[in-house]
Motif scaffolding. Sequence first.
Motif, PDB file in Angstrom:
ATOM      1  N   ALA A 149       0.829  -1.217   0.000  1.00  0.00           N
ATOM      2  CA  ALA A 149       0.000   0.000   0.000  1.00  0.00           C
ATOM      3  C   ALA A 149       0.859   1.261   0.000  1.00  0.00           C
ATOM      4  O   ALA A 149       0.468   2.278  -0.576  1.00  0.00           O
ATOM      5  N   ASP A 203      -2.714   3.108  -5.443  1.00  0.00           N
ATOM      6  CA  ASP A 203      -3.792   3.044  -6.436  1.00  0.00           C
ATOM      7  C   ASP A 203      -4.076   1.602  -6.853  1.00  0.00           C
ATOM      8  O   ASP A 203      -5.229   1.214  -7.045  1.00  0.00           O
ATOM      9  N   ASP A 261      -6.042  -0.061  -4.074  1.00  0.00           N
ATOM     10  CA  ASP A 261      -7.442   0.378  -4.123  1.00  0.00           C
ATOM     11  C   ASP A 261      -8.201  -0.335  -5.235  1.00  0.00           C
ATOM     12  O   ASP A 261      -9.338  -0.773  -5.038  1.00  0.00           O
ATOM     13  N   GLU A 262      -7.586  -0.459  -6.401  1.00  0.00           N
ATOM     14  CA  GLU A 262      -8.218  -1.158  -7.525  1.00  0.00           C
ATOM     15  C   GLU A 262      -8.492  -2.619  -7.164  1.00  0.00           C
ATOM     16  O   GLU A 262      -9.570  -3.147  -7.420  1.00  0.00           O
ATOM     17  N   ALA A 295     -11.362  -2.974  -4.740  1.00  0.00           N
ATOM     18  CA  ALA A 295     -12.662  -2.547  -5.272  1.00  0.00           C
ATOM     19  C   ALA A 295     -13.193  -3.442  -6.390  1.00  0.00           C
ATOM     20  O   ALA A 295     -14.403  -3.573  -6.551  1.00  0.00           O
TER      21      ALA A 295
END
Length: 190
Positions: free
Chosen positions: A93, A98, A101-102, A105
């Motif tokens: 992280a 990013d 996060d992808e 999600a």
Amino acid sequence: MSVRVTLVTAARCASRLAERFDDDRPLDEAGWHDVQLAAPALVPLGAAELRYCSPTARSRATADALGYAPLAQPALSDCDMGRWRGFTFAEVAAVEPDAVDEWLADPRSAPHGGEPLLRFITRIGGWLDTRPADDGSSVLAVAEPAVVRAALVYALKAPPGTYWNVDVRPLSTVVLTGRAGRWNLRLENG
């Protein structure tokens, strides 16, 4: 025709904050101690007709310490984390926020170059669905926490994002009963 599948989560090999993606370290001293404490409740599960484990060192060691004499199943391998293998969540992280996060999600994404979450859940579900389903048959599998989470999401036909909301602790057990495509979660008294 139904089968009873008992999943036992492998003992720990590091503190939760020190766990690494796709880790294959053996049990640490605390993990061995935890196995000894849990043995009275877990050893009787070895009476299952079929006994399996993830191919990881800690899953094999947990199963062996409990006297299960399991057959290692490559299909029960942890999620392939590609280039993130060997790193902690915090380390990844910090460098690739990013991408993390992808990954969190979108269950179809694999920014690490490994296996997407959806494919992982489907793979574990495929293993579950191919267990022999004779009435009264029983299966035992010692697996990584991620594998147990994936099995639960698959069995309950929950959305893939549910995976992130399932907390599976070392040496915990869960029972699934049913057959291919139709699974029930069974909570039992200890």
